[in-house]
Write a protein that holds these residues in place. Structure first.
Motif, PDB file in Angstrom:
ATOM      1  N   LEU A 204       6.291  -0.770  -2.902  1.00  0.00           N
ATOM      2  CA  LEU A 204       5.548   0.256  -2.164  1.00  0.00           C
ATOM      3  C   LEU A 204       6.093   1.646  -2.458  1.00  0.00           C
ATOM      4  N   GLY A 207       5.092   3.584  -5.461  1.00  0.00           N
ATOM      5  CA  GLY A 207       3.770   4.196  -5.462  1.00  0.00           C
ATOM      6  C   GLY A 207       2.628   3.309  -5.906  1.00  0.00           C
ATOM      7  N   PHE A 208       2.837   1.987  -5.968  1.00  0.00           N
ATOM      8  CA  PHE A 208       1.745   1.096  -6.361  1.00  0.00           C
ATOM      9  C   PHE A 208       0.689   1.070  -5.256  1.00  0.00           C
ATOM     10  N   LYS A 209      -0.522   1.411  -5.620  1.00  0.00           N
ATOM     11  CA  LYS A 209      -1.600   1.536  -4.641  1.00  0.00           C
ATOM     12  C   LYS A 209      -1.899   0.216  -3.946  1.00  0.00           C
ATOM     13  N   VAL A 210      -1.788  -0.883  -4.688  1.00  0.00           N
ATOM     14  CA  VAL A 210      -2.120  -2.188  -4.136  1.00  0.00           C
ATOM     15  C   VAL A 210      -1.185  -2.584  -3.003  1.00  0.00           C
ATOM     16  N   ARG A 212      -0.182  -0.626  -0.555  1.00  0.00           N
ATOM     17  CA  ARG A 212      -0.434   0.139   0.660  1.00  0.00           C
ATOM     18  C   ARG A 212      -1.317  -0.657   1.625  1.00  0.00           C
ATOM     19  N   SER A 213      -1.184  -0.334   2.907  1.00  0.00           N
ATOM     20  CA  SER A 213      -2.016  -0.973   3.927  1.00  0.00           C
ATOM     21  C   SER A 213      -3.447  -0.460   3.819  1.00  0.00           C
ATOM     22  N   LEU A 214      -4.398  -1.356   3.931  1.00  0.00           N
ATOM     23  CA  LEU A 214      -5.795  -0.947   3.893  1.00  0.00           C
ATOM     24  C   LEU A 214      -6.176  -0.222   5.173  1.00  0.00           C
TER      25      LEU A 214
END
Length: 296
Positions: A204, A207-210, A212-214
């Protein structure tokens, strides 16, 4: 309690935990959901370890091995499984991941010299076939997940699913010699969970977007995370490590792989959805296989 029943208890914990995870995983996203439940499990496991003084059974060598096992099985394995689901859907990815039991048997033969013969081999074959049939044919056509209509990235999805299965098998196999020592199963789970959480948190922070919490974490969602973490990661994984103290890796892996079958009656009870014919056939083969394994 014998290792066979410990492995089956672990499978039951995983099945019930997964039943309660759908809403939270959809709300947070797979990676964020996993990270939160790892945090909860890590805190609970360390509290239990401090309470029973299990930390005293850990050495620098055992901590290193447990951390490596956690990195392979929990971080790489789970990440590969979620990535496979994104490309294949949960049903097909589940079939590939169920092969971890077969990989465990093969690796245990070459690494530890464990063998399955006679009724044990027949039972294992029936059990693994039953699990795969239940996953593959256990849903009606109108219940198929939308991901399963996708045709792109299938080859990569298959590779990721098999990678997840191999990681699960390797991480379990690594623990067998260690669990024959005086290492406490709860303390061992705590170390593995801490490793997985730190790596997920690093994922996290990079910076991996996947990762992150939706959607924001709410009280209701967090309560579901706590229940899932307690069942799946605290109880389930501790039962597995305790089973490895007394049982063969192959048999433990086979018996603990029945969770996709155990969840079928739970789904029927909760959602009033009668399982398809494939689920019944798979469940029958799984029960017969389990009876043969436990009876040997």
């Amino acid at each position: 309690m014998s290792f066979e029943y410990l492995a089956l208890l672990a499978a039951a914990c995983w099945a019930f935990g997964s039943l309660l995870s759908a809403q939270a995983a959809t709300h947070l996203g797979a990676f964020a959901f996993t990270r939160y439940r790892m945090l909860v499990a890590m805190v609970l496991l360390w509290l239990m370890t401090l309470f029973n003084n299990g930390w005293q059974t850990l050495s620098s060598e055992s901590i290193s091995l447990l951390a490596l096992s956690g990195a392979i099985g929990i971080f790489i394995g789970d990440t590969a499984l979620f990535a496979a689901m994104n490309r294949l859907g949960p049903r097909r990815a589940g079939v590939l991941f169920a092969s971890h039991a077969l990989f465990s048997v093969v690796l245990a033969y070459f690494w530890l010299g464990e063998t399955l013969w006679g009724l044990g081999l027949i039972g294992s074959s029936l059990l693994l076939s039953g699990v795969m049939i239940a996953i593959l044919f256990g849903k009606r056509q109108n219940e198929q997940h939308q991901w399963e209509s996708q045709q792109h990235g299938i080859s990569l999805g298959i590779a990721l699913g098999l990678l997840a299965a191999v990681c699960q098998a390797v991480s379990t196999l690594m623990l067998k010699p260690l669990m024959l020592t005086a290492v406490d199963a709860i303390a061992a789970s705590a170390v593995r969970m801490t490793t997985g959480f730190i790596l997920h948190l690093l994922f996290l922070l990079l910076g991996f977007k996947v990762a992150r919490s939706l959607l924001p974490l709410t009280g209701r969602i967090f309560s579901l995370v706590i229940i899932n973490a307690t069942l799946s990661m605290v109880l389930g994984m501790t039962f597995i490590l305790q089973a490895l103290k007394h049982g063969d890796v192959g048999k433990v892996a086979m018996l603990s792989s029945v969770s996709p079958v155990l969840i079928l009656p739970m789904l029927w009870l909760v959602y009033k959805r009668r399982p398809a014919w494939g689920a019944w056939l798979g469940a029958l083969l799984t029960v017969l296989g389990t009876m043969l394994i436990v009876g040997t």
